[in-house]
Design an enzyme around this catalytic site. Structure first.
Site, mmCIF file in Angstrom:
data_model
loop_
_atom_site.group_PDB
_atom_site.id
_atom_site.type_symbol
_atom_site.label_atom_id
_atom_site.label_comp_id
_atom_site.label_asym_id
_atom_site.label_seq_id
_atom_site.Cartn_x
_atom_site.Cartn_y
_atom_site.Cartn_z
ATOM 1 N N HIS A 232 -53.230 92.352 -45.416
ATOM 2 C CA HIS A 232 -52.373 91.470 -44.623
ATOM 3 C C HIS A 232 -50.898 91.595 -45.014
ATOM 4 C CE1 HIS A 232 -51.299 87.315 -42.971
ATOM 5 N NE2 HIS A 232 -51.860 87.941 -41.967
ATOM 6 N N LYS A 234 -46.959 92.856 -45.368
ATOM 7 C CA LYS A 234 -45.908 93.382 -44.506
ATOM 8 C C LYS A 234 -44.810 93.945 -45.412
ATOM 9 C CE LYS A 234 -47.942 90.239 -41.651
ATOM 10 N NZ LYS A 234 -49.051 89.379 -42.062
ATOM 11 N N ASP A 239 -36.159 104.682 -48.853
ATOM 12 C CA ASP A 239 -35.584 105.466 -49.957
ATOM 13 C C ASP A 239 -35.817 104.823 -51.325
ATOM 14 O OD1 ASP A 239 -34.665 107.358 -48.156
ATOM 15 O OD2 ASP A 239 -32.682 106.439 -47.957
ATOM 16 N N HIS A 410 -44.774 81.533 -36.955
ATOM 17 C CA HIS A 410 -45.543 82.458 -37.785
ATOM 18 C C HIS A 410 -44.924 82.653 -39.165
ATOM 19 C CE1 HIS A 410 -47.601 86.509 -38.482
ATOM 20 N NE2 HIS A 410 -48.588 85.682 -38.248
ATOM 21 N N LYS A 412 -44.043 82.145 -42.908
ATOM 22 C CA LYS A 412 -44.816 81.596 -44.033
ATOM 23 C C LYS A 412 -43.861 81.406 -45.217
ATOM 24 C CE LYS A 412 -47.564 84.961 -41.875
ATOM 25 N NZ LYS A 412 -48.703 84.389 -41.372
ATOM 26 N N ASP A 417 -37.651 72.079 -54.027
ATOM 27 C CA ASP A 417 -36.423 71.456 -54.556
ATOM 28 C C ASP A 417 -35.165 72.242 -54.223
ATOM 29 O OD1 ASP A 417 -37.913 69.385 -55.626
ATOM 30 O OD2 ASP A 417 -38.121 70.346 -57.587
#
EC number: 2.7.8.-
Length: 492
Positions: A232, A234, A239, A410, A412, A417
């Site tokens: 899952h 991403k 480079d 979507h 996340k 604080d």
């Protein structure tokens, strides 16, 4: 003669029934032993035992498919072997950057140690972290990065969807490979199934781009590997010096899942320059080695760390079954408990277990302003109903719940604080915390957290807070529907 035939048939029938009962008893007894051989929550264990005893064929089949967290014996051995080799690199990182932790406030140092435990990577200073919130602009920036790449491009995503500007990213990759840039693409088998069925894999390989399918679903191997474990993450690395990560898959929101009735998906990504980029490169190299059947040992090239680019202290957090089991869960619990003034969570899928629920409710009850932002409409009705089964307890504890109505939120993130942020691919549900291979960036920087807070405020401007009094008066049938869906929460 007929009497003899009837007696014979009756005897044969009774014998077959006895054999079936014997086989049933042996199978059920065996799987009950398998269930109790793994220490798990008592309620979960009894639920599986009930299902196996009551519906043996269905129950045993279901348990084999999703009852445990195995990635398969062969893959487990490979991960274990490579993890030993991988640990040499991470140990070197921890030694090299040990002094950077001293730049953190005292209260953050122990948290960073937890995140790096069990062969994780350390906090590193000298990073530049930019927050990007427009998906189409992000795709264009991806294309610009690809066009400017000089040495390598490494992409690791759950979904690469067909159509729109996602195809333009693919064309840019092909052009980069033809001018000599080393390109590798690692995609989840299930999430990117349509891409793998398309012309793109062949076009990529013909252009010299290496393509690997992560965790392929193989009929007939479900008894050896759980079918729903997914990659899952991403990650997009340019480079070995620049990394993009966050919630966004390689999709054009104008064309992706337009028939789901939830509007466009709303995502955010960070672009990072600095030493922490080498940690993401290391994770990509590990995943590439594990998922590529031609590679038998982890042989990281130990690319030099990117030079300092800014003043941000950050840390990569990679997690997954077998690989750093439960560290992510412990980090989330710790972050919630550490909050002193304010805690804000954005997640499209909300499905905590009892431990996370108690942490959230306890944090709200000791005076911390806890806010949960989730989409009002979800692409999964079952997830939406299950998520709302938690609302009453949260509201009664003082948690503020905001439902976003500007599309499918979507993003996340977890903001503590206004000075520590966890940002990446992790949903606040048991699938992300227990089953998926996930990636996050932990940022210890007030300026970045201020930018994230501004983004959160923009989400709240498109949200409606759930009124506890109105919620308590919802129709009784909704209450039953939500609680019924809640029973499936460990599987969602």
């Amino acid at each position: 003669m007929n009497d003899l035939i009837n007696i014979f048939l009756k005897h044969t029938f009774e014998l077959n029934i006895n054999w079936l009962l014997c086989i049933h008893f042996i199978l059920v007894t065996y799987f009950i032993g398998v269930i109790i051989s793994v220490r798990r929550p008592v309620g979960v264990a009894f639920a599986w035992i009930f299902i196996v005893m009551t519906f043996p064929v269905f129950g045993i089949s279901l348990y084999v498919l999703i009852g445990e967290r195995p990635v398969g014996r062969k893959l487990t051995r490979k991960i274990t072997r490579m993890n030993r080799e991988y640990s040499e690199v991470t140990e070197g990182m921890r030694i090299k950057y040990a002094s950077d932790r001293q730049q953190l406030p005292i209260e953050s140092r122990s948290f960073s140690l937890l995140a790096e435990s069990n062969n994780g990577t350390p906090v590193v200073a000298g990073n530049k972290v930019d927050l990007h919130t427009n998906s189409l602009q992000i795709l264009q920036l991806f294309i610009d990065e690809i066009n400017q790449a000089k040495e390598s491009l490494h992409l690791e995503f759950y979904i690469w969807a067909l159509g729109g500007d996602a195809d333009r990213v693919g064309e840019a990759m092909i052009a980069a490979a033809k001018r000599g840039v080393a390109c590798r693409v690692l995609l989840d088998s299930l999430g990117s199934k349509d891409w793998f069925k398309s012309k793109w894999p062949a076009r990529f390989r013909n252009a010299g781009i290496e393509v690997t399918e992560a965790l392929p679903i193989q009929i007939g191997r479900f008894q050896f590997r759980r079918a729903d474990l997914r990659l899952h993450r991403k990650i997009f690395i340019i480079d070995n010096a620049i990394v993009w990560t966050g919630s966004m898959n390689l999709v054009d929101p104008r064309t992706f899942k337009q028939d789901s009735g939830v509007g466009e998906w709303v995502d955010a990504m960070v672009r990072v320059e600095g030493p922490v980029a080498s940690q993401f490169e290391l994770t990509f190299s590990f995943d590439w080695s594990v998922d590529n059947p031609r590679i038998t040992h982890f042989n990281n090239q130990r690319a030099p760390a990117a030079p300092n680019e800014g003043g941000v202290i950050a840390q990569e957090l990679a997690s997954g079954p077998v690989y750093r089991d439960d560290i992510l869960y412990q980090v989330m619990i710790s972050a919630i408990i550490d909050a002193r003034e304010e805690l804000t969570i954005t997640t499209p899928y909300f499905g905590p277990d009892d431990g996370l629920m108690q942490a959230l409710m306890g944090t709200a009850r000791r005076g911390v302003r806890v806010t949960l932002i989730a989409p009002k409409l979800n692409d999964s009705k079952l997830v939406a109903w299950s998520s709302r089964s938690y609302y009453a307890d949260l509201l009664n504890s003082g948690v503020h719940i905001a439902e976003f109505h500007g599309g499918l939120l979507h993003t996340k993130s977890l903001l503590v604080d206004k000075k520590t942020a966890i940002f990446g691919s992790v949903n606040f549900d048991q699938r992300s915390l227990r089953l998926n291979f996930e990636i996050s960036l932990i940022v210890y920087n007030k300026d970045f957290c201020s930018k994230l807070e501004t983004l959160i405020e923009s989400y709240l401007a498109q949200s409606n807070y759930v009124d506890p009094k109105v919620w308590s008066k919802r129709p009784r049938w909704q209450h039953y529907l939500e609680n019924a869906a809640h029973l499936t929460s460990p599987l969602l």
